[in-house]
Design a protein around this motif. Sequence first.
Motif, short mmCIF file in Angstrom:
data_model
loop_
_atom_site.label_atom_id
_atom_site.label_comp_id
_atom_site.label_asym_id
_atom_site.label_seq_id
_atom_site.Cartn_x
_atom_site.Cartn_y
_atom_site.Cartn_z
N GLY A 13 0.32 -1.15 0.40
CA GLY A 13 0.55 0.51 0.05
C GLY A 13 0.66 1.28 -0.41
N GLY A 14 -0.01 2.10 -0.55
CA GLY A 14 1.20 3.44 -0.65
C GLY A 14 1.67 4.12 0.50
N SER A 15 1.35 3.70 1.89
CA SER A 15 1.52 4.68 3.23
C SER A 15 2.72 3.80 3.00
N CYS A 43 2.39 -2.67 -6.65
CA CYS A 43 2.49 -1.39 -6.08
C CYS A 43 1.49 -0.41 -5.90
N SER A 44 0.96 0.13 -5.30
CA SER A 44 0.20 1.09 -4.92
C SER A 44 1.25 2.79 -5.31
N ALA A 45 0.31 3.91 -5.56
CA ALA A 45 1.06 5.14 -5.93
C ALA A 45 2.20 5.50 -4.39
N MET A 46 3.04 6.02 -4.10
CA MET A 46 4.20 6.54 -3.33
C MET A 46 3.54 7.33 -1.95
N THR A 49 0.84 10.06 -3.12
CA THR A 49 1.37 11.22 -4.54
C THR A 49 -0.28 10.55 -5.26
N THR A 50 -1.53 10.05 -4.73
CA THR A 50 -2.61 10.07 -5.42
C THR A 50 -3.54 11.03 -4.99
N ASN A 51 -3.25 10.96 -3.49
CA ASN A 51 -4.61 12.89 -3.47
C ASN A 51 -3.86 13.56 -3.81
MG MG Z 1 -2.70 4.44 -1.71
#
Ligand code: MG
Length: 473
Positions: A13-15, A43-46, A49-51
């Motif tokens: 997950g990103g976190s 992988c999720s976005a770092m 980043t998505t926000n």
């Molecule tokens: Mg995320």
Amino acid sequence: MPSDRPRLVIKYGGSTISGADDIAKITKYLSEISHHYKLVVVCSAMGETTNHLLKLSSSMETGERQEIIKILHDIIDYHRTTSDNLKDTIITDHTISQNLDESLDQTFDELQVLVDGLILLSEETPRSRDYLVSFGERFSTLLMASALQSMGVDTVPLSGKEAGILTDSRFGKSKPLMDTTKLRVSKNLNEHIDKGVVPVLGGYTAADQHGRITTFGRGGSDYTATIIAACIDADQVWLMGEMDGMMTADPYIVPEAQTLQKISYSEAREMSMFGEREIHPRTFEPVLDRGIPLRIRSATNTKNSGTLIVPSHMVDNTIKCVSMIRDSGLIDMQGFGMAASPGTAAAIFGTLAAPGISVMMISQNPSESSISIVLKNQDLHKAVNVLEMEHLGKKIKNLNVTTNVAVVSLIGLGLRGTVGTASRVFNTVSNKDVNVIMITQGSSEINLSFVIKNSDVKTVVQALHAEFHLTDL
Ligand code: MG
Ligand code: ASP
């Protein structure tokens, strides 16, 4: 290395990937377990980043050029800094570091061109938003794949589109077309896996049949992981997050809450609604038929093997947790005209669905003269508006609103067919002098939910956790 290593899809997950340190620790762990498993990494976005990308997208219509450029540069700087830090520490090989630079620069340029175009149009559409937001996962996969490569594991970074995930064209909430996806993904990934190369895949995004980028909606990397698992006949899926696993209650409310050892897909599906460990709601679909086991685990506390999710017949028939969602609102609609007039519920829910308002709980009396619904506080105002405009004075005579309520849910296979559970629940609540505003239980009977005031949540959740001995599971 034994060639019959089991296939593991492992998603971060990103976190859990918020900087170079995280990436270094994760890739070290991955290189260790790569001796025991054939890996596919998702992988999720770092970090956030998505926000930030979503903010960038929404600023296209309203924002100042200056503001847009600032958000863009912050996103680019964040990933460049991560890459620089990795090069100072673990990515010491010249070729790997040069390839990373080149790929990152190309991707930054593509993002820049896209943003320039969108600024000219001053426009945000669901399609442009999906394309823009997909860059988060492109950056994270490049960084993770290079870092893992530096640990001596051969990797290939891939987007969902490159892996072969094909979806419908509902941007922002797309669904995979599984037959084609399975053919393509198994072919593409097996080619790499058979050569001992670890695919490092971006979650959340895919493409429609015209090659346009789509996303599965927030949290969609979980879903990517299980789609991939179904396509390559994986033996296991691990979803790595910040928590040790799914819990018997929110530990902020119940300090003695425990990590659950084993739950069923259907129980996990119910729990995914709640804040403790949010999971994309469709995550369990792709693995259900094949019964591929899933684990919810911590990315850092890898000694803990987390919560195992398996088919129902392999799980104890108990109550697993007491969950809650605060800050909800209740709308109660009444009118004699609603009784025995088929289509009333359809009309009400149609009215709510048009502006995209989703309803969490529904109840209707057998007399059909009243319907109550519960939704998130943030949707309440809009919901009341559209309902009043279309139905007040016609089908609906009275419409009452209660704000700041909470939904409390008991979840578990143990609720099914167990006589007396409901009375135990409501006795416990009434012993605390708390008033219950609304009750629902789906006929699957693995979720008993009721509504109380926000301010009563702590008392009630603690009391139920104790009453059902969830600490001793
Ligand atoms: Mg995320
Ligand atoms: N990066 C996407 C999001 O933040 C997908 C994910 O995290 O699973 O929603």
